[in-house]
Design a protein around this motif. Structure first.
Motif, PDB file in Angstrom:
ATOM      1  N   ALA A 192       7.361   5.499  -2.321  1.00  0.00           N
ATOM      2  CA  ALA A 192       6.698   5.183  -1.048  1.00  0.00           C
ATOM      3  C   ALA A 192       5.186   5.174  -1.243  1.00  0.00           C
ATOM      4  CB  ALA A 192       7.085   6.226  -0.001  1.00  0.00           C
ATOM      5  N   ILE A 193       4.465   4.828  -0.173  1.00  0.00           N
ATOM      6  CA  ILE A 193       3.011   4.994  -0.178  1.00  0.00           C
ATOM      7  C   ILE A 193       2.627   5.979   0.919  1.00  0.00           C
ATOM      8  CG2 ILE A 193       2.578   2.710  -1.124  1.00  0.00           C
ATOM      9  CD1 ILE A 193       1.583   1.848   1.672  1.00  0.00           C
ATOM     10  N   VAL A 194       1.484   6.651   0.720  1.00  0.00           N
ATOM     11  CA  VAL A 194       1.001   7.630   1.694  1.00  0.00           C
ATOM     12  C   VAL A 194       0.176   6.921   2.759  1.00  0.00           C
ATOM     13  CG1 VAL A 194      -0.417   9.686   2.074  1.00  0.00           C
ATOM     14  CG2 VAL A 194       0.954   9.478  -0.021  1.00  0.00           C
ATOM     15  N   MET A 212      -3.090   6.009   0.545  1.00  0.00           N
ATOM     16  CA  MET A 212      -2.852   4.698  -0.037  1.00  0.00           C
ATOM     17  C   MET A 212      -3.027   3.591   1.003  1.00  0.00           C
ATOM     18  SD  MET A 212       0.410   5.990  -2.195  1.00  0.00           S
ATOM     19  CE  MET A 212       0.199   7.213  -3.502  1.00  0.00           C
ATOM     20  N   TYR A 213      -2.954   3.981   2.274  1.00  0.00           N
ATOM     21  CA  TYR A 213      -3.258   3.055   3.368  1.00  0.00           C
ATOM     22  C   TYR A 213      -3.646   3.904   4.570  1.00  0.00           C
ATOM     23  CZ  TYR A 213      -2.911  -0.753   6.757  1.00  0.00           C
ATOM     24  OH  TYR A 213      -3.191  -1.683   7.722  1.00  0.00           O
ATOM     25  N   LYS A 239       4.654  -5.570   3.052  1.00  0.00           N
ATOM     26  CA  LYS A 239       5.232  -6.776   2.443  1.00  0.00           C
ATOM     27  C   LYS A 239       4.448  -7.208   1.214  1.00  0.00           C
ATOM     28  CE  LYS A 239       7.968  -9.185   5.891  1.00  0.00           C
ATOM     29  NZ  LYS A 239       8.175 -10.443   6.636  1.00  0.00           N
ATOM     30  N   SER A 240       3.132  -7.090   1.274  1.00  0.00           N
ATOM     31  CA  SER A 240       2.296  -7.555   0.163  1.00  0.00           C
ATOM     32  C   SER A 240       2.479  -6.725  -1.103  1.00  0.00           C
ATOM     33  CB  SER A 240       0.823  -7.557   0.572  1.00  0.00           C
ATOM     34  OG  SER A 240       0.347  -6.241   0.743  1.00  0.00           O
ATOM     35  N   ILE A 241       2.911  -5.463  -0.951  1.00  0.00           N
ATOM     36  CA  ILE A 241       3.127  -4.620  -2.136  1.00  0.00           C
ATOM     37  C   ILE A 241       4.616  -4.402  -2.429  1.00  0.00           C
ATOM     38  CG2 ILE A 241       0.907  -3.441  -1.984  1.00  0.00           C
ATOM     39  CD1 ILE A 241       2.252  -1.123  -0.615  1.00  0.00           C
ATOM     40  N   ALA A 295      -0.564  -5.331  10.934  1.00  0.00           N
ATOM     41  CA  ALA A 295      -1.302  -4.891   9.744  1.00  0.00           C
ATOM     42  C   ALA A 295      -0.427  -4.041   8.832  1.00  0.00           C
ATOM     43  CB  ALA A 295      -2.543  -4.105  10.165  1.00  0.00           C
ATOM     44  N   ILE A 296       0.344  -3.138   9.430  1.00  0.00           N
ATOM     45  CA  ILE A 296       1.254  -2.293   8.650  1.00  0.00           C
ATOM     46  C   ILE A 296       2.298  -3.148   7.948  1.00  0.00           C
ATOM     47  CG2 ILE A 296       3.116  -0.573   8.862  1.00  0.00           C
ATOM     48  CD1 ILE A 296       1.397   0.725  11.112  1.00  0.00           C
ATOM     49  N   ASN A 297       2.875  -4.093   8.673  1.00  0.00           N
ATOM     50  CA  ASN A 297       3.915  -4.945   8.099  1.00  0.00           C
ATOM     51  C   ASN A 297       3.382  -5.803   6.957  1.00  0.00           C
ATOM     52  OD1 ASN A 297       6.642  -6.079   8.154  1.00  0.00           O
ATOM     53  ND2 ASN A 297       5.672  -7.940   8.887  1.00  0.00           N
TER      54      ASN A 297
END
Length: 249
Positions: A126-128, A151-152, A11-13, A5-7
């Protein structure tokens, strides 16, 4: 599931850098471990994981030390940013009464931490990654516009009691997380210490250097809360059936 899920999310963003606030508590520890294992599995440098410990009024040396030690042993990027001065300035701005340990006192710290993480994420590209788990989300036990935001949210589908089992699994399988297995004993001792730490937001001042605010003294046992959440949210049982099962259990 968590590692994939993390990967997929990253990758999608098109981003391979993440920011996490680490406290030395259960939730942030497991969020970091999920992240480390995913990065290792998909050959992303773990130095792209930027952890921040943000001590304030309720932070104990025990939890701060565990947060720093865990980041170091996992070889991710680590920085300590004290938020005390920023929160004190905010109290001055809003004319918060000194020595008033109310919900404003608590929430201002959580919101300042979120601001730091969001702004550092912008700086780093980065994202949080948030840490709140399913138990906290179901009970609403998080600061609005504070630690409920990310953000996730890595732990959003996992109850607190299962996160404990995940840490136990990490203790048994250090090769999933460590760069060098010679650190495995230190890693196991560190995670065992985190498991033994009372669950706490650490927002009220500590007493004699020890945690003064224990979540399960406020909400009740997470074993019980997660029992209710499971039967209500997953099995859709009616209240009278949940009561019957709880009485038997």
């Amino acid at each position: 599931l968590q590692l994939e899920a993390i990967n997929v999310r990253l990758k999608s963003i098109g981003i391979e850098k993440v920011v996490l606030g680490v406290s030395g508590g259960l939730d942030s520890t497991m969020a970091l471990l999920f992240c480390i294992a995913s990065f290792k599995k998909h050959s992303i440098p773990v130095t792209n994981i930027h952890t921040f410990t943000m001590p304030c009024f309720g932070t104990t040396e025990h939890t701060k030390s565990n947060a720093i030690s865990l980041s170091k042993i996992l070889h991710c990027s680590m920085e300590e940013i004290s938020i005390k001065d920023a929160v004190m300035q905010h109290f001055k701005d809003i004319r918060q009464e000194k020595g008033c340990f109310d919900v404003t006192f608590e929430n201002a710290q959580a919101r300042e931490r979120t601001q730091v993480l969001m702004d550092k994420a912008n700086q780093l590209g980065a994202i949080v990654f948030g840490c709140s788990d399913l138990s906290e989300i179901a009970l609403g036990f998080s600061t609005f516009n504070g630690d409920h935001m990310a953000m996730y949210n890595v732990n959003a589908s996992i109850p607190k009691t299962i996160l404990r089992l995940c840490v136990e699994y990490a203790i048994e399988n250090p090769e999933l997380f460590l760069k060098d297995l010679k650190d495995d004993e230190e890693f196991k001792v560190l995670l065992s210490s985190i498991l033994a730490t009372p669950i706490s937001p650490e927002l009220l001042p500590s007493i004699d250097g020890k945690i003064s605010q224990k979540t399960e003294e406020i909400l009740g046992s997470y074993n019980l809360q997660d029992f209710f959440i499971y039967h209500v949210c997953f099995n859709h049982y009616a209240p009278n059936k949940v009561l019957l099962l709880a009485t038997k259990a």
